[in-house]
Write a protein that holds these residues in place. Structure first.
Motif, PDB file in Angstrom:
ATOM      1  N   LEU A 304     -36.772  40.501   4.375  1.00 15.41           N
ATOM      2  CA  LEU A 304     -37.245  39.220   5.855  1.00 15.41           C
ATOM      3  C   LEU A 304     -38.320  40.190   6.874  1.00 15.41           C
ATOM      4  CD1 LEU A 304     -35.333  36.532   5.609  1.00 15.41           C
ATOM      5  CD2 LEU A 304     -37.313  36.211   4.438  1.00 15.41           C
ATOM      6  N   ALA A 305     -37.324  41.392   7.289  1.00 12.43           N
ATOM      7  CA  ALA A 305     -37.872  42.152   8.052  1.00 12.43           C
ATOM      8  C   ALA A 305     -39.155  42.535   8.358  1.00 12.43           C
ATOM      9  CB  ALA A 305     -36.869  42.856   8.820  1.00 12.43           C
ATOM     10  N   GLY A 306     -39.140  42.499   6.570  1.00  6.23           N
ATOM     11  CA  GLY A 306     -41.062  43.163   6.562  1.00  6.23           C
ATOM     12  C   GLY A 306     -40.410  44.691   5.662  1.00  6.23           C
ATOM     13  N   GLY A 307     -42.298  44.855   5.271  1.00  5.97           N
ATOM     14  CA  GLY A 307     -41.999  45.740   4.501  1.00  5.97           C
ATOM     15  C   GLY A 307     -41.372  46.467   3.269  1.00  5.97           C
ATOM     16  N   ILE A 308     -40.725  45.760   2.858  1.00  2.40           N
ATOM     17  CA  ILE A 308     -40.288  45.542   1.042  1.00  2.40           C
ATOM     18  C   ILE A 308     -40.426  44.667   0.513  1.00  2.40           C
ATOM     19  CG2 ILE A 308     -38.027  46.439  -0.166  1.00  2.40           C
ATOM     20  CD1 ILE A 308     -36.700  47.960   2.792  1.00  2.40           C
ATOM     21  N   GLY A 309     -40.837  44.536  -0.992  1.00  4.86           N
ATOM     22  CA  GLY A 309     -40.339  43.469  -1.896  1.00  4.86           C
ATOM     23  C   GLY A 309     -41.870  43.874  -3.082  1.00  4.86           C
ATOM     24  N   GLY A 310     -41.720  43.245  -3.747  1.00 10.97           N
ATOM     25  CA  GLY A 310     -43.096  43.822  -5.004  1.00 10.97           C
ATOM     26  C   GLY A 310     -42.501  42.413  -5.976  1.00 10.97           C
ATOM     27  N   PRO A 311     -43.349  42.857  -7.118  1.00  8.76           N
ATOM     28  CA  PRO A 311     -43.875  41.627  -8.218  1.00  8.76           C
ATOM     29  C   PRO A 311     -42.434  41.942  -9.187  1.00  8.76           C
ATOM     30  CG  PRO A 311     -45.634  43.420  -7.967  1.00  8.76           C
ATOM     31  CD  PRO A 311     -44.639  43.784  -6.918  1.00  8.76           C
ATOM     32  N   LEU A 312     -41.627  42.517  -9.203  1.00  8.94           N
ATOM     33  CA  LEU A 312     -40.788  43.240 -10.193  1.00  8.94           C
ATOM     34  C   LEU A 312     -39.791  41.934  -9.343  1.00  8.94           C
ATOM     35  CD1 LEU A 312     -39.909  44.251 -12.456  1.00  8.94           C
ATOM     36  CD2 LEU A 312     -39.052  46.391 -11.367  1.00  8.94           C
ATOM     37  N   GLY A 313     -39.353  42.457  -8.405  1.00  7.56           N
ATOM     38  CA  GLY A 313     -37.839  42.162  -7.395  1.00  7.56           C
ATOM     39  C   GLY A 313     -38.496  40.466  -7.652  1.00  7.56           C
ATOM     40  N   ALA A 314     -39.670  39.969  -7.025  1.00  5.10           N
ATOM     41  CA  ALA A 314     -39.393  37.746  -6.920  1.00  5.10           C
ATOM     42  C   ALA A 314     -39.199  37.874  -8.471  1.00  5.10           C
ATOM     43  CB  ALA A 314     -41.155  37.826  -6.540  1.00  5.10           C
ATOM     44  N   ILE A 315     -39.895  38.725  -9.757  1.00  7.73           N
ATOM     45  CA  ILE A 315     -39.762  37.978 -11.343  1.00  7.73           C
ATOM     46  C   ILE A 315     -38.380  38.176 -11.252  1.00  7.73           C
ATOM     47  CG2 ILE A 315     -40.099  38.122 -13.613  1.00  7.73           C
ATOM     48  CD1 ILE A 315     -42.546  39.543 -12.963  1.00  7.73           C
ATOM     49  N   VAL A 316     -37.512  38.737 -11.101  1.00  9.92           N
ATOM     50  CA  VAL A 316     -35.977  39.221 -11.780  1.00  9.92           C
ATOM     51  C   VAL A 316     -35.172  38.223 -10.415  1.00  9.92           C
ATOM     52  CG1 VAL A 316     -34.442  40.818 -11.641  1.00  9.92           C
ATOM     53  CG2 VAL A 316     -36.180  41.837 -12.075  1.00  9.92           C
ATOM     54  N   GLY A 317     -35.598  38.102  -9.494  1.00 10.68           N
ATOM     55  CA  GLY A 317     -34.821  36.613  -8.482  1.00 10.68           C
ATOM     56  C   GLY A 317     -35.974  35.648  -9.292  1.00 10.68           C
ATOM     57  N   CYS A 318     -36.655  35.325  -9.675  1.00  6.85           N
ATOM     58  CA  CYS A 318     -36.634  33.969 -10.833  1.00  6.85           C
ATOM     59  C   CYS A 318     -35.813  33.664 -11.861  1.00  6.85           C
ATOM     60  CB  CYS A 318     -38.118  33.205 -10.320  1.00  6.85           C
ATOM     61  SG  CYS A 318     -39.321  33.661  -9.666  1.00  6.85           S
ATOM     62  N   VAL A 319     -36.128  34.516 -12.832  1.00  4.09           N
ATOM     63  CA  VAL A 319     -35.050  35.014 -13.727  1.00  4.09           C
ATOM     64  C   VAL A 319     -33.781  34.466 -13.570  1.00  4.09           C
ATOM     65  CG1 VAL A 319     -34.633  36.340 -15.552  1.00  4.09           C
ATOM     66  CG2 VAL A 319     -36.626  36.217 -14.611  1.00  4.09           C
ATOM     67  N   LEU A 320     -33.211  35.316 -12.463  1.00  3.48           N
ATOM     68  CA  LEU A 320     -31.849  34.737 -11.956  1.00  3.48           C
ATOM     69  C   LEU A 320     -31.329  33.230 -11.904  1.00  3.48           C
ATOM     70  CD1 LEU A 320     -28.822  36.972 -12.001  1.00  3.48           C
ATOM     71  CD2 LEU A 320     -30.010  37.053  -9.481  1.00  3.48           C
ATOM     72  N   LEU A 321     -31.851  33.002 -10.829  1.00  3.32           N
ATOM     73  CA  LEU A 321     -31.898  31.126 -10.813  1.00  3.32           C
ATOM     74  C   LEU A 321     -32.150  30.850 -11.717  1.00  3.32           C
ATOM     75  CD1 LEU A 321     -33.780  31.080  -7.179  1.00  3.32           C
ATOM     76  CD2 LEU A 321     -31.422  31.950  -7.530  1.00  3.32           C
ATOM     77  N   GLU A 322     -33.211  30.922 -12.891  1.00  8.43           N
ATOM     78  CA  GLU A 322     -33.516  30.234 -14.109  1.00  8.43           C
ATOM     79  C   GLU A 322     -31.496  30.038 -14.849  1.00  8.43           C
ATOM     80  OE1 GLU A 322     -34.413  27.648 -17.100  1.00  8.43           O
ATOM     81  OE2 GLU A 322     -34.876  27.798 -14.317  1.00  8.43           O
ATOM     82  N   VAL A 323     -31.553  31.328 -15.061  1.00  2.87           N
ATOM     83  CA  VAL A 323     -30.179  31.942 -15.942  1.00  2.87           C
ATOM     84  C   VAL A 323     -28.709  31.121 -15.464  1.00  2.87           C
ATOM     85  CG1 VAL A 323     -28.896  33.520 -16.686  1.00  2.87           C
ATOM     86  CG2 VAL A 323     -31.690  33.591 -16.714  1.00  2.87           C
ATOM     87  N   ILE A 324     -29.246  30.807 -13.947  1.00  2.00           N
ATOM     88  CA  ILE A 324     -27.898  30.557 -13.708  1.00  2.00           C
ATOM     89  C   ILE A 324     -28.316  28.702 -13.656  1.00  2.00           C
ATOM     90  CG2 ILE A 324     -26.492  29.504 -11.327  1.00  2.00           C
ATOM     91  CD1 ILE A 324     -27.296  31.849 -10.504  1.00  2.00           C
ATOM     92  N   ARG A 325     -29.070  28.239 -13.094  1.00  2.00           N
ATOM     93  CA  ARG A 325     -29.168  26.839 -13.851  1.00  2.00           C
ATOM     94  C   ARG A 325     -28.928  26.656 -14.926  1.00  2.00           C
ATOM     95  NH1 ARG A 325     -32.355  23.192 -16.392  1.00  2.00           N
ATOM     96  NH2 ARG A 325     -33.669  25.032 -16.981  1.00  2.00           N
ATOM     97  N   ASN A 326     -30.168  27.012 -15.976  1.00  2.00           N
ATOM     98  CA  ASN A 326     -30.042  27.295 -17.329  1.00  2.00           C
ATOM     99  C   ASN A 326     -28.345  27.107 -18.143  1.00  2.00           C
ATOM    100  OD1 ASN A 326     -30.038  28.418 -20.930  1.00  2.00           O
ATOM    101  ND2 ASN A 326     -32.065  26.945 -20.050  1.00  2.00           N
ATOM    102  N   GLY A 327     -27.779  28.085 -17.583  1.00  2.00           N
ATOM    103  CA  GLY A 327     -26.360  28.473 -18.163  1.00  2.00           C
ATOM    104  C   GLY A 327     -25.562  27.194 -17.694  1.00  2.00           C
ATOM    105  N   LEU A 328     -25.610  26.715 -16.785  1.00  2.00           N
ATOM    106  CA  LEU A 328     -25.111  25.622 -15.892  1.00  2.00           C
ATOM    107  C   LEU A 328     -24.450  24.479 -17.148  1.00  2.00           C
ATOM    108  CD1 LEU A 328     -25.541  25.533 -12.386  1.00  2.00           C
ATOM    109  CD2 LEU A 328     -23.233  26.180 -13.390  1.00  2.00           C
ATOM    110  N   VAL A 329     -26.369  24.198 -17.240  1.00  2.00           N
ATOM    111  CA  VAL A 329     -26.112  23.336 -18.041  1.00  2.00           C
ATOM    112  C   VAL A 329     -25.738  23.431 -19.688  1.00  2.00           C
ATOM    113  CG1 VAL A 329     -28.515  21.292 -19.432  1.00  2.00           C
ATOM    114  CG2 VAL A 329     -28.592  22.671 -17.072  1.00  2.00           C
ATOM    115  N   LEU A 330     -25.438  24.476 -19.779  1.00  2.00           N
ATOM    116  CA  LEU A 330     -25.139  24.801 -21.379  1.00  2.00           C
ATOM    117  C   LEU A 330     -23.392  24.699 -21.182  1.00  2.00           C
ATOM    118  CD1 LEU A 330     -27.373  27.516 -22.874  1.00  2.00           C
ATOM    119  CD2 LEU A 330     -27.791  25.398 -23.669  1.00  2.00           C
TER     120      LEU A 330
END
Length: 360
Positions: A304-330
């Motif tokens: 959030l301070a800037g200067g760091i980030g990329g598409p891989l990290g964005a996708i990994v973060g989204c996958v992690l959130l969805e795996v948590i949601r999906n896992g909780l449901v299952l």
């Protein structure tokens, strides 16, 4: 008389990179990837349905519903900004797309005569040019996103307003406009090309969900832009040190506006895709989605301070959130725990990155 040294001095340790500073451990994204791998193993043993083909397809489709917007927000975070209006932008673009499609497909509607005509039976509505209504509708939805992005960028880059305050205000403005144009009711894609719209937004190709395909294409494009173009270098430079970037001749104002436009367009596209999956664009669609989108970017390593980030990290973060949601449901755990776990993961991700930085 000089005594011989038993242990001659060496400098073999100079320049040596410690294990937590190289390879997968060189960035926060690496740690999150490792945590994701561990979580996948745990979920595999916790539920026999987790790694089934159907569930994997669901996970791929569901995380794609925030990942495209997360790519856009990551651009903004890299330059040290923030965009809280992405959730409202998703809803507004989806509503405009659906409303334009319905209006152009209704005989007697504004401009409808240019796009449709009645069949010989007097009941069936046919398109004059196949695909034109769909194209115009999507362009209209993305057009309003473009305008919002320009306004955000102008207020922040030219007027010097705070990104947080500007986009917080835009969140309310855009959400309010959505209620105004729809009278608080949802809109539904209609007309002779509604089936094409659903196929493009919620269909699949050889079993791969269409949203996931769009995500991969956009992520690869983002990677190329960030790492192999002057614009990408300007984005990182701006996030690293804005004053220094300006002194080196980087067009700071233009880059900021372009970044906020990219973010708004990504959110608009995301909203259009979600409306195809839902089959409508309700007035309260994507409420609070901005929190999940920003959380996914931060978890994936965007600073959030800037200067760091990329598409891989964005996708990994989204996958992690969805795996948590999906896992909780299952696992038949209350879905209310999801927000709690997301908050814990955000703090842990930032904490691990801070500890790693201090050890360098």
């Amino acid at each position: 008389m000089a005594m011989p040294m038993e242990s001659p001095i060496t400098f073999s340790n100079v320049g040596k990179i410690r294990w937590w500073q190289r390879g997968i451990f060189a960035s926060q994204t690496g740690y999150v990837l490792l945590a994701l791998a561990v979580l996948l193993v745990i979920m595999h043993f916790a539920s026999p349905y987790f790694l089934t083909q159907g569930n994997i397809q669901n996970v791929a489709k569901n995380f794609s519903f925030i990942a495209i917007a997360t790519l856009g927000v990551t651009f903004v975070i890299i330059i040290g900004g923030i965009d809280l209006s992405v959730g409202s932008m998703m809803c507004f673009s989806a509503m405009i797309t659906s409303m334009v499609m319905t209006e152009l497909s209704t005989p007697g509607g504004l401009g409808a005569s240019l796009f449709v005509h009645m069949a010989a039976d007097g009941k069936t509505v046919l398109a004059n040019v196949p695909g034109l209504i769909l194209l115009v509708s999507i362009v209209a939805g993305l057009g309003v996103a473009l305008i919002v992005g320009l306004v955000n960028g102008f207020c922040i880059a030219v007027l010097g307003l705070s990104p947080f305050v500007t986009t917080l205000g835009m969140l309310s403005i855009v959400r309010g406009l959505g209620y105004v144009v729809s009278n608080g009711r949802g809109s539904f894609p209609g007309g002779p090309e509604a089936d094409y719209f659903y196929a493009l937004t919620s269909g699949d190709v050889l079993g791969v969900p269409a949203p996931f395909i769009y995500l991969v294409i956009l992520a690869l494009t983002m990677a190329v832009v960030l790492h192999h173009t002057s614009f990408g270098r300007h984005v990182f430079a701006l996030g690293g040190n804005e004053k220094a970037a300006e002194l080196t001749g980087i067009p700071v104002v233009r880059v900021k506006i372009e970044v906020y436009v990219i973010c708004a367009l990504a959110a608009g596209l995301q909203g259009i895709i979600i409306s195809g999956w839902l089959g409508s664009a309700p007035a309260n669609m994507a409420t609070s989605y901005e929190l999940n989108v920003i959380a996914a970017g931060v978890i994936g390593g965007a600073n959030l301070a800037g200067g760091i980030g990329g598409p891989l990290g964005a996708i990994v973060g989204c996958v992690l959130l969805e795996v948590i949601r999906n896992g909780l449901v299952l696992a038949q755990v209350s879905s209310y725990w999801q927000q709690t776990l997301v908050g814990v993961i955000i703090i842990l991700a930032v904490l691990v990155d801070r500890i790693r930085s201090r050890m360098t």
